[in-house]
Design a protein around this motif. Structure first.
Motif, PDB file in Angstrom:
ATOM      1  N   LYS A  82      48.591  43.494  75.445  1.00  0.00           N
ATOM      2  CA  LYS A  82      47.855  43.699  74.101  1.00  0.00           C
ATOM      3  C   LYS A  82      48.534  42.933  72.950  1.00  0.00           C
ATOM      4  CE  LYS A  82      46.191  48.357  75.035  1.00  0.00           C
ATOM      5  NZ  LYS A  82      44.734  48.004  75.532  1.00  0.00           N
ATOM      6  N   ARG A  83      49.799  42.844  72.778  1.00  0.00           N
ATOM      7  CA  ARG A  83      50.552  41.929  72.029  1.00  0.00           C
ATOM      8  C   ARG A  83      50.178  40.714  71.978  1.00  0.00           C
ATOM      9  NH1 ARG A  83      55.026  45.560  72.429  1.00  0.00           N
ATOM     10  NH2 ARG A  83      55.667  44.148  74.116  1.00  0.00           N
ATOM     11  N   LEU A  84      50.051  40.067  73.328  1.00  0.00           N
ATOM     12  CA  LEU A  84      49.690  38.661  73.347  1.00  0.00           C
ATOM     13  C   LEU A  84      48.171  38.557  72.830  1.00  0.00           C
ATOM     14  CD1 LEU A  84      51.586  37.900  76.699  1.00  0.00           C
ATOM     15  CD2 LEU A  84      52.088  36.960  74.373  1.00  0.00           C
ATOM     16  N   GLU A  85      47.476  39.453  73.125  1.00  0.00           N
ATOM     17  CA  GLU A  85      45.849  39.362  72.555  1.00  0.00           C
ATOM     18  C   GLU A  85      45.962  39.370  71.197  1.00  0.00           C
ATOM     19  OE1 GLU A  85      42.911  40.847  75.730  1.00  0.00           O
ATOM     20  OE2 GLU A  85      44.195  42.394  75.324  1.00  0.00           O
ATOM     21  N   ARG A  86      46.627  40.254  70.731  1.00  0.00           N
ATOM     22  CA  ARG A  86      46.478  40.385  69.070  1.00  0.00           C
ATOM     23  C   ARG A  86      47.006  39.127  68.515  1.00  0.00           C
ATOM     24  NH1 ARG A  86      48.750  45.639  69.408  1.00  0.00           N
ATOM     25  NH2 ARG A  86      50.739  44.509  69.031  1.00  0.00           N
ATOM     26  N   CYS A  87      48.020  38.383  69.017  1.00  0.00           N
ATOM     27  CA  CYS A  87      48.596  37.226  68.632  1.00  0.00           C
ATOM     28  C   CYS A  87      47.468  35.943  68.988  1.00  0.00           C
ATOM     29  CB  CYS A  87      49.969  36.790  69.029  1.00  0.00           C
ATOM     30  SG  CYS A  87      51.123  37.927  68.319  1.00  0.00           S
ATOM     31  N   GLY A  88      46.747  36.108  69.767  1.00  0.00           N
ATOM     32  CA  GLY A  88      45.748  35.096  70.034  1.00  0.00           C
ATOM     33  C   GLY A  88      46.325  34.119  71.233  1.00  0.00           C
ATOM     34  N   TRP A  89      47.236  34.445  71.997  1.00  0.00           N
ATOM     35  CA  TRP A  89      47.730  33.658  72.881  1.00  0.00           C
ATOM     36  C   TRP A  89      47.065  33.782  74.326  1.00  0.00           C
ATOM     37  CZ3 TRP A  89      51.139  29.869  72.332  1.00  0.00           C
ATOM     38  CH2 TRP A  89      51.893  29.883  70.836  1.00  0.00           C
ATOM     39  N   ILE A  90      46.486  34.858  74.542  1.00  0.00           N
ATOM     40  CA  ILE A  90      45.677  34.921  75.768  1.00  0.00           C
ATOM     41  C   ILE A  90      44.405  35.869  75.478  1.00  0.00           C
ATOM     42  CG2 ILE A  90      47.490  34.617  77.236  1.00  0.00           C
ATOM     43  CD1 ILE A  90      47.532  37.886  77.968  1.00  0.00           C
ATOM     44  N   ARG A  91      43.603  36.080  76.373  1.00  0.00           N
ATOM     45  CA  ARG A  91      42.577  37.236  76.455  1.00  0.00           C
ATOM     46  C   ARG A  91      42.620  37.574  77.737  1.00  0.00           C
ATOM     47  NH1 ARG A  91      37.721  34.508  75.567  1.00  0.00           N
ATOM     48  NH2 ARG A  91      37.309  34.594  77.873  1.00  0.00           N
ATOM     49  N   ALA A  92      42.687  39.277  77.925  1.00  0.00           N
ATOM     50  CA  ALA A  92      42.719  39.943  79.083  1.00  0.00           C
ATOM     51  C   ALA A  92      41.566  40.702  79.126  1.00  0.00           C
ATOM     52  CB  ALA A  92      44.057  40.662  79.141  1.00  0.00           C
ATOM     53  N   GLU A  93      40.759  40.538  80.392  1.00  0.00           N
ATOM     54  CA  GLU A  93      39.369  41.216  80.609  1.00  0.00           C
ATOM     55  C   GLU A  93      39.652  42.313  81.916  1.00  0.00           C
ATOM     56  OE1 GLU A  93      35.767  38.953  80.727  1.00  0.00           O
ATOM     57  OE2 GLU A  93      36.986  37.297  79.928  1.00  0.00           O
ATOM     58  N   LYS A  94      39.873  43.524  81.624  1.00  0.00           N
ATOM     59  CA  LYS A  94      39.879  44.567  82.663  1.00  0.00           C
ATOM     60  C   LYS A  94      38.740  44.354  83.838  1.00  0.00           C
ATOM     61  CE  LYS A  94      41.566  49.042  83.805  1.00  0.00           C
ATOM     62  NZ  LYS A  94      42.343  48.762  84.629  1.00  0.00           N
ATOM     63  N   MET A  95      38.956  44.178  85.029  1.00  0.00           N
ATOM     64  CA  MET A  95      38.045  44.191  86.103  1.00  0.00           C
ATOM     65  C   MET A  95      38.343  45.404  87.086  1.00  0.00           C
ATOM     66  SD  MET A  95      36.275  41.517  85.149  1.00  0.00           S
ATOM     67  CE  MET A  95      35.489  40.804  86.306  1.00  0.00           C
ATOM     68  N   GLN A  96      37.757  45.412  88.145  1.00  0.00           N
ATOM     69  CA  GLN A  96      37.730  46.423  88.986  1.00  0.00           C
ATOM     70  C   GLN A  96      39.279  46.185  89.871  1.00  0.00           C
ATOM     71  OE1 GLN A  96      34.812  46.495  92.029  1.00  0.00           O
ATOM     72  NE2 GLN A  96      35.547  48.488  92.932  1.00  0.00           N
TER      73      GLN A  96
END
Length: 122
Positions: A82-96
Protein backbone atom coordinates in the motif's frame (compact mmCIF):
# COMPACT_ATOMS: atom_id res chain seq x y z
CA UNK A 1 24.16 -13.52 -16.81
CA UNK A 2 25.60 -10.07 -17.42
CA UNK A 3 23.21 -7.24 -16.56
CA UNK A 4 23.98 -3.65 -15.77
CA UNK A 5 21.61 -1.62 -13.63
CA UNK A 6 20.91 2.09 -13.94
CA UNK A 7 19.21 3.64 -10.93
CA UNK A 8 17.58 6.90 -10.07
CA UNK A 9 18.99 8.69 -6.97
CA UNK A 10 15.39 9.24 -5.80
CA UNK A 11 15.31 5.50 -5.16
CA UNK A 12 17.68 5.64 -2.19
CA UNK A 13 17.93 9.31 -1.18
CA UNK A 14 14.31 10.01 -0.33
CA UNK A 15 12.27 8.88 2.62
CA UNK A 16 10.21 6.61 0.35
CA UNK A 17 12.07 3.51 1.50
CA UNK A 18 12.21 4.28 5.21
CA UNK A 19 10.98 0.72 5.84
CA UNK A 20 13.46 -1.84 4.57
CA UNK A 21 10.72 -4.26 3.56
CA UNK A 22 9.41 -1.64 1.10
CA UNK A 23 12.73 -1.58 -0.74
CA UNK A 24 13.07 -5.36 -0.68
CA UNK A 25 9.55 -5.88 -2.06
CA UNK A 26 10.02 -3.20 -4.71
CA UNK A 27 13.32 -4.66 -5.91
CA UNK A 28 11.96 -8.22 -5.88
CA UNK A 29 8.98 -7.22 -8.02
CA UNK A 30 11.13 -5.04 -10.28
CA UNK A 31 13.67 -7.75 -11.07
CA UNK A 32 11.00 -10.40 -11.62
CA UNK A 33 8.68 -8.26 -13.75
CA UNK A 34 8.26 -9.31 -17.37
CA UNK A 35 10.46 -7.58 -19.91
CA UNK A 36 8.00 -8.39 -22.70
CA UNK A 37 4.27 -9.12 -22.74
CA UNK A 38 3.29 -12.78 -22.69
CA UNK A 39 1.72 -15.64 -20.79
CA UNK A 40 2.93 -16.72 -17.37
CA UNK A 41 1.16 -19.29 -15.23
CA UNK A 42 -1.97 -19.17 -17.39
CA UNK A 43 -2.25 -15.37 -17.17
CA UNK A 44 -1.43 -12.82 -19.85
CA UNK A 45 0.93 -10.21 -18.37
CA UNK A 46 2.00 -6.94 -19.96
CA UNK A 47 5.55 -5.58 -19.93
CA UNK A 48 6.52 -4.60 -16.38
CA UNK A 49 4.02 -6.91 -14.65
CA UNK A 50 4.60 -9.72 -12.16
CA UNK A 51 2.13 -12.09 -10.48
CA UNK A 52 2.73 -13.43 -6.96
CA UNK A 53 0.73 -14.33 -3.86
CA UNK A 54 1.44 -12.71 -0.49
CA UNK A 55 2.29 -16.13 1.00
CA UNK A 56 4.93 -16.77 -1.66
CA UNK A 57 6.39 -13.27 -1.23
CA UNK A 58 6.57 -13.94 2.51
CA UNK A 59 8.47 -17.19 1.91
CA UNK A 60 10.88 -15.61 -0.59
CA UNK A 61 11.72 -12.47 1.41
CA UNK A 62 13.12 -14.23 4.47
CA UNK A 63 16.06 -12.68 6.31
CA UNK A 64 18.39 -13.36 9.21
CA UNK A 65 17.51 -11.63 12.48
CA UNK A 66 20.53 -12.23 14.63
CA UNK A 67 21.20 -15.94 14.24
CA UNK A 68 17.70 -17.06 13.30
CA UNK A 69 15.85 -17.07 10.03
CA UNK A 70 12.83 -14.75 10.09
CA UNK A 71 10.02 -13.67 7.75
CA UNK A 72 7.85 -10.59 7.35
CA UNK A 73 4.22 -11.07 8.36
CA UNK A 74 1.53 -11.03 5.67
CA UNK A 75 0.03 -7.83 7.13
CA UNK A 76 3.44 -6.12 7.04
CA UNK A 77 3.88 -7.07 3.38
CA UNK A 78 0.39 -5.75 2.57
CA UNK A 79 1.16 -2.45 4.35
CA UNK A 80 4.37 -2.16 2.31
CA UNK A 81 2.47 -2.76 -0.91
CA UNK A 82 0.00 0.00 0.00
CA UNK A 83 2.88 2.42 0.78
CA UNK A 84 4.53 1.65 -2.57
CA UNK A 85 1.21 2.24 -4.34
CA UNK A 86 0.70 5.58 -2.56
CA UNK A 87 4.18 6.71 -3.62
CA UNK A 88 3.49 5.68 -7.22
CA UNK A 89 6.23 3.06 -7.53
CA UNK A 90 3.93 0.12 -8.23
CA UNK A 91 0.29 -0.77 -8.80
CA UNK A 92 -1.06 -3.96 -7.21
CA UNK A 93 -4.30 -5.55 -8.36
CA UNK A 94 -5.73 -8.33 -6.20
CA UNK A 95 -6.64 -11.41 -8.21
CA UNK A 96 -8.02 -14.80 -7.22
CA UNK A 97 -4.58 -16.40 -6.74
CA UNK A 98 -2.51 -13.40 -5.64
CA UNK A 99 -1.55 -9.93 -6.80
CA UNK A 100 -0.60 -8.67 -10.23
CA UNK A 101 2.09 -6.04 -9.68
CA UNK A 102 2.81 -3.38 -12.28
CA UNK A 103 6.11 -1.52 -11.90
CA UNK A 104 6.14 2.06 -13.17
CA UNK A 105 8.92 3.64 -15.17
CA UNK A 106 10.40 6.96 -14.07
CA UNK A 107 10.43 9.31 -17.04
CA UNK A 108 11.63 12.92 -17.24
CA UNK A 109 10.92 14.65 -13.96
CA UNK A 110 8.77 12.79 -11.48
CA UNK A 111 6.08 11.56 -13.85
CA UNK A 112 5.63 7.80 -13.87
CA UNK A 113 4.07 5.75 -16.64
CA UNK A 114 3.60 1.98 -17.08
CA UNK A 115 6.83 0.18 -17.84
CA UNK A 116 9.71 -1.54 -16.10
CA UNK A 117 10.56 1.07 -13.45
CA UNK A 118 13.20 3.57 -12.42
CA UNK A 119 15.80 0.83 -12.57
CA UNK A 120 16.35 -0.11 -16.20
CA UNK A 121 17.87 -3.50 -16.97
CA UNK A 122 20.15 -3.68 -19.99
Amino acid sequence: MNQSVLYNPELIQGSIFYHTEDLRIYLWVLFHAREEAGYEGGFYLEKGQYIQSISELKDRLWFYNGKKKDEYSKSRIQRSIKRLERCGWIRAEKMQYGYVFTVFELTDGKERSGGTGPLSRK
